[in-house]
Design a protein around this motif. Sequence first.
Motif, short mmCIF file in Angstrom:
data_model
loop_
_atom_site.label_atom_id
_atom_site.label_comp_id
_atom_site.label_asym_id
_atom_site.label_seq_id
_atom_site.Cartn_x
_atom_site.Cartn_y
_atom_site.Cartn_z
N HIS A 22 -1.12 3.89 -8.71
CA HIS A 22 -1.97 3.39 -7.63
C HIS A 22 -1.13 3.42 -6.37
O HIS A 22 -0.03 2.90 -6.32
N HIS A 23 -1.65 4.11 -5.34
CA HIS A 23 -0.93 4.25 -4.08
C HIS A 23 -1.92 4.31 -2.93
O HIS A 23 -2.92 5.01 -3.01
N ASP A 24 -1.65 3.55 -1.89
CA ASP A 24 -2.45 3.56 -0.68
C ASP A 24 -3.93 3.28 -0.97
O ASP A 24 -4.82 3.91 -0.41
N ARG B 2 0.84 -1.21 0.00
CA ARG B 2 0.00 0.00 0.00
C ARG B 2 0.87 1.25 0.00
O ARG B 2 0.45 2.32 -0.42
N ARG B 3 2.09 1.16 0.49
CA ARG B 3 3.01 2.29 0.54
C ARG B 3 3.83 2.42 -0.74
O ARG B 3 4.58 3.36 -0.90
N HIS B 4 3.72 1.45 -1.64
CA HIS B 4 4.49 1.42 -2.88
C HIS B 4 3.62 1.95 -4.02
O HIS B 4 2.62 1.33 -4.38
N ALA B 5 3.99 3.08 -4.57
CA ALA B 5 3.26 3.61 -5.72
C ALA B 5 3.64 2.81 -6.96
O ALA B 5 4.83 2.56 -7.21
#
Length: 182
Positions: A165-167, A33-36
């Motif tokens: 896509h991030h978080d 979730r922290r990885h864009a």
Amino acid sequence: MTTRTKGSGMTVSTERPSTVTPGGADILRRTLRRHAAGVTVITVPGPAGFTATSFTSVSLEPALVSFYLAATASTARAVSAADRFAVHVLGAEHAAIARQFARSGIDRFDGVAWTESHDGLPVLNGVPAWLTARVTLRQRVGDHFLVVGEVDTGGGHGDGHALVHHDGAFATAVPLPLHESG
């Protein structure tokens, strides 16, 4: 917990992680979730397609790319049968297409402009970049399929900011200034 300041002014915490350790899948979800990640739509003849953030380059010589797809995905059968695929790199203006191709139980191509190539491969119109590839490897890895392909053709208009896509949400990538002022 002990906190100390080193000579450089940097604070170092010796706080230990909580003693409750989540399982590997939970750790992976929380970390990713922290990885864009860049957002793509991958299509195969049928037509079939899905939204993916797992697209990546593998090699320049030969030109190879890859993606992963859950073995339980609604498009897994079509992807498993395909000898070719197309990858469409989406821009910020394509968030609706990304959402549409992420949904199950609908015609994902409904209302989306696309062209069928001579061999039946659907290529989305108006995206910043796209490429087609011939499958060279398909392998089950855990609960997913890894698909690797050798790049054949490509195109796109090349303009705009990338969709990422991030978080848990779609966002856009905007270039940062080269130098901080001040």
